[in-house]
Design an enzyme around this catalytic site. Structure first.
Site, PDB file in Angstrom:
ATOM      1  N   HIS A 143       9.284   0.602   7.607  1.00  0.00           N
ATOM      2  CA  HIS A 143       9.631  -0.458   8.269  1.00  0.00           C
ATOM      3  C   HIS A 143       8.979  -1.845   6.751  1.00  0.00           C
ATOM      4  O   HIS A 143       9.181  -2.797   6.992  1.00  0.00           O
ATOM      5  CB  HIS A 143       7.800  -0.555   8.727  1.00  0.00           C
ATOM      6  CG  HIS A 143       7.854   0.914   9.552  1.00  0.00           C
ATOM      7  ND1 HIS A 143       7.653   0.804  11.331  1.00  0.00           N
ATOM      8  CD2 HIS A 143       7.226   1.875   9.548  1.00  0.00           C
ATOM      9  CE1 HIS A 143       8.190   1.721  11.376  1.00  0.00           C
ATOM     10  NE2 HIS A 143       7.335   3.000  10.718  1.00  0.00           N
ATOM     11  N   ASP A 144       8.756  -1.700   5.478  1.00  0.00           N
ATOM     12  CA  ASP A 144       8.225  -2.419   5.114  1.00  0.00           C
ATOM     13  C   ASP A 144       9.510  -2.962   4.260  1.00  0.00           C
ATOM     14  O   ASP A 144       9.593  -3.898   3.952  1.00  0.00           O
ATOM     15  CB  ASP A 144       7.160  -2.095   3.314  1.00  0.00           C
ATOM     16  CG  ASP A 144       5.489  -1.865   4.545  1.00  0.00           C
ATOM     17  OD1 ASP A 144       5.262  -0.701   3.869  1.00  0.00           O
ATOM     18  OD2 ASP A 144       5.378  -2.435   5.157  1.00  0.00           O
TER      19      ASP A 144
ATOM     20  N   ASP B 229       0.693  -1.427  -0.137  1.00  0.00           N
ATOM     21  CA  ASP B 229      -0.477  -0.143  -0.048  1.00  0.00           C
ATOM     22  C   ASP B 229       1.084   1.231  -0.038  1.00  0.00           C
ATOM     23  O   ASP B 229       1.107   2.322   0.845  1.00  0.00           O
ATOM     24  CB  ASP B 229      -0.551   0.153   1.424  1.00  0.00           C
ATOM     25  CG  ASP B 229      -0.011   0.179   2.745  1.00  0.00           C
ATOM     26  OD1 ASP B 229      -0.426   0.694   3.096  1.00  0.00           O
ATOM     27  OD2 ASP B 229       1.083  -0.529   2.796  1.00  0.00           O
TER      28      ASP B 229
ATOM     29  N   ASP C 195       6.618   1.432   1.769  1.00  0.00           N
ATOM     30  CA  ASP C 195       6.404   0.143   0.812  1.00  0.00           C
ATOM     31  C   ASP C 195       7.069   0.819   0.044  1.00  0.00           C
ATOM     32  O   ASP C 195       7.313  -0.208  -1.081  1.00  0.00           O
ATOM     33  CB  ASP C 195       4.949   0.378   0.590  1.00  0.00           C
ATOM     34  CG  ASP C 195       4.212   0.453   1.603  1.00  0.00           C
ATOM     35  OD1 ASP C 195       3.526   1.198   2.111  1.00  0.00           O
ATOM     36  OD2 ASP C 195       3.754  -1.151   1.563  1.00  0.00           O
TER      37      ASP C 195
ATOM     38  N   THR D  44       3.422  -5.661   2.700  1.00  0.00           N
ATOM     39  CA  THR D  44       3.515  -4.609   4.017  1.00  0.00           C
ATOM     40  C   THR D  44       2.190  -4.131   4.142  1.00  0.00           C
ATOM     41  O   THR D  44       1.834  -3.304   3.802  1.00  0.00           O
ATOM     42  CB  THR D  44       4.558  -3.837   3.039  1.00  0.00           C
ATOM     43  OG1 THR D  44       3.810  -3.490   1.362  1.00  0.00           O
ATOM     44  CG2 THR D  44       5.821  -5.435   2.876  1.00  0.00           C
TER      45      THR D  44
ATOM     46  N   ASN E 251      -2.252   3.284   3.724  1.00  0.00           N
ATOM     47  CA  ASN E 251      -2.074   3.922   4.117  1.00  0.00           C
ATOM     48  C   ASN E 251      -2.503   4.913   3.502  1.00  0.00           C
ATOM     49  O   ASN E 251      -2.820   6.272   3.538  1.00  0.00           O
ATOM     50  CB  ASN E 251      -0.323   4.243   2.882  1.00  0.00           C
ATOM     51  CG  ASN E 251       0.130   3.218   3.842  1.00  0.00           C
ATOM     52  OD1 ASN E 251       0.594   3.480   5.391  1.00  0.00           O
ATOM     53  ND2 ASN E 251       1.383   2.293   3.215  1.00  0.00           N
TER      54      ASN E 251
ATOM     55  N   PHE F  50      -0.934  -0.346  12.621  1.00  0.00           N
ATOM     56  CA  PHE F  50      -1.422  -0.556  11.925  1.00  0.00           C
ATOM     57  C   PHE F  50      -1.916  -1.356  10.594  1.00  0.00           C
ATOM     58  O   PHE F  50      -3.452  -1.494   9.873  1.00  0.00           O
ATOM     59  CB  PHE F  50      -1.076   0.688  10.224  1.00  0.00           C
ATOM     60  CG  PHE F  50      -1.527   1.247   8.915  1.00  0.00           C
ATOM     61  CD1 PHE F  50      -1.376   0.566   8.113  1.00  0.00           C
ATOM     62  CD2 PHE F  50      -2.729   2.571  10.322  1.00  0.00           C
ATOM     63  CE1 PHE F  50      -2.134   1.274   7.403  1.00  0.00           C
ATOM     64  CE2 PHE F  50      -3.735   3.038   9.055  1.00  0.00           C
ATOM     65  CZ  PHE F  50      -3.275   2.470   7.514  1.00  0.00           C
ATOM     66  N   ASN F  51      -1.287  -2.016   9.629  1.00  0.00           N
ATOM     67  CA  ASN F  51      -1.552  -2.980   9.131  1.00  0.00           C
ATOM     68  C   ASN F  51      -2.742  -3.906   8.904  1.00  0.00           C
ATOM     69  O   ASN F  51      -3.308  -4.682   8.905  1.00  0.00           O
ATOM     70  CB  ASN F  51      -0.316  -3.519   8.402  1.00  0.00           C
ATOM     71  CG  ASN F  51       0.518  -2.999   7.553  1.00  0.00           C
ATOM     72  OD1 ASN F  51       0.517  -2.121   6.792  1.00  0.00           O
ATOM     73  ND2 ASN F  51       1.479  -3.258   7.239  1.00  0.00           N
TER      74      ASN F  51
END
Ligand code: RIB
Ligand code: CA
Length: 326
Positions: A238-239, A11, A16, A123, A38, A164-165
């Site tokens: 993060h991703d 996303d 990402d 992700t 996102n 979040f995810n």
């Protein structure tokens, strides 16, 4: 050695975008599928095309739009971190390439059923992945593994308990973790070890490629978002950690554990409830046992959770990747 075959479900999203840049160079990306997260689906799909055009890969890798909203609850987006477009910061041209007509879930199912040893990297929210498993349960035993950025062995970011995810679509996450597929979870406890700083931005700019300048602009914006959200002045991409784990497994130390997804807690909905009582160093009683695994009678592990990142090696991987693009 042949590159690992992957589908990247994402996303974009600043982090990402880093995940895409790493995956395209180091893995055999069979396709990119997009999911509302996102930013709404149209934005994240456009952003995936922007990134692929930036790295001159839009002619060889298709982008397949997926679900625009979670399985049960309305979509929650994160413009406070990623901006209204989902990729605010860099000034980019609108992409000339178009997304594929085929739905992401159909692409995932058809590819996994016709290709051996495909790894799914996710992700964003897990709606597309869960829908693919519901559509064709046989993909569970056919996929090599699913590596996600999501959840946390410790605490959350969207709420104190949930990341979040997972928070966006906990029902989808529960379906994936309960499916029997091998899940590798790159949670916030790991990704918070990868914070890029203003010094990192300078290092990206010094690389001198247009892609590195793009990465610097993404990082700069993300540091600003974190500051505005009273988070540390760091950009944790993060991703990219989930993709790095698939590129170079030695970058991450992980441990098997049972992970459940909380669906009903007033304060904990979307929490990844990780059972790590068997791990040495967290339970003195276990440490006294000859074999930690024998000391604990919990549920069988259904996942591998990332615990420790070799940050310097990870940063070198990112910088060398950016330097290899135009
Ligand atoms: O919590 C971090 C995750 O949520 C990352 O995947 C980021 O892109 C957002 O989707
Ligand atoms: Ca993401």
């Amino acid at each position: 050695m042949d590159k690992k075959k992957v589908i990247l479900d994402c996303d974009p999203g600043h982090d990402d975008a880093f995940a895409i840049m790493l995956a395209v160079q180091h893995l055999d990306v069979l396709g990119i599928t997009t999911i509302g997260g996102n930013s709404p689906l149209a934005n994240v799909t456009r952003n995936a095309l922007v990134v692929l055009e930036m790295i001159d890969a839009a002619d060889k890798i298709g982008v397949y739009p997926g679900h625009s909203c979670p399985m049960v609850v309305p979509l929650v987006t994160a413009p406070n971190f990623h901006g209204e477009s989902g990729l605010d910061g860099p000034v980019v041209e609108e992409p000339v390439h178009k997304a594929q007509k085929k739905h992401a879930v159909d692409f995932i199912v058809d590819t996994v059923m016709s290709t051996d040893d495909v790894t799914l990297i996710a992700t964003g929210p897990l709606t597309n992945i869960a829908s693919a498993i519901n559509r064709e349960p046989r993909i569970v035993e056919r996929v090599k593994e699913i590596c996600i950025m999501g959840g946390s062995v410790t605490f959350g970011n969207w709420t104190s308990a949930s990341e979040f995810n997972i928070f966006v679509d906990p029902e989808a996450a529960a379906r994936v973790f309960e499916s029997g597929v091998h899940v590798k979870m790159t949670g916030l406890n790991l990704t918070r070890q990868c914070g890029f700083t203003p010094e990192t931005v300078k290092r990206f700019r010094f690389i001198g490629t247009k892609t590195a300048a793009f990465a610097a602009d993404l990082t700069d914006f993300f540091i600003g978002s974190n500051l505005r959200e009273n988070e540390p002045a760091l950009a944790c991409m993060h991703d990219a950690c989930a993709v790095a784990w698939e590129i170079e497994p030695s970058l991450i130390k992980a441990a098997p554990m049972h992970i459940d997804i909380e669906l009903n807690g007033k304060y904990t909905r979307g929490m990844t409830v990780c059972d790590y009582r068997h791990l040495r160093g967290v339970n003195p009683a276990v440490d006294l046992e000859r074999d930690a695994q024998m000391a604990f009678r919990g549920e069988e592990p259904n996942a591998e959770a990332a615990l420790e990142l070799d940050y310097n090696a990870y940063l070198e991987l990112v910088c060398s990747t950016l330097a290899n693009y135009q």
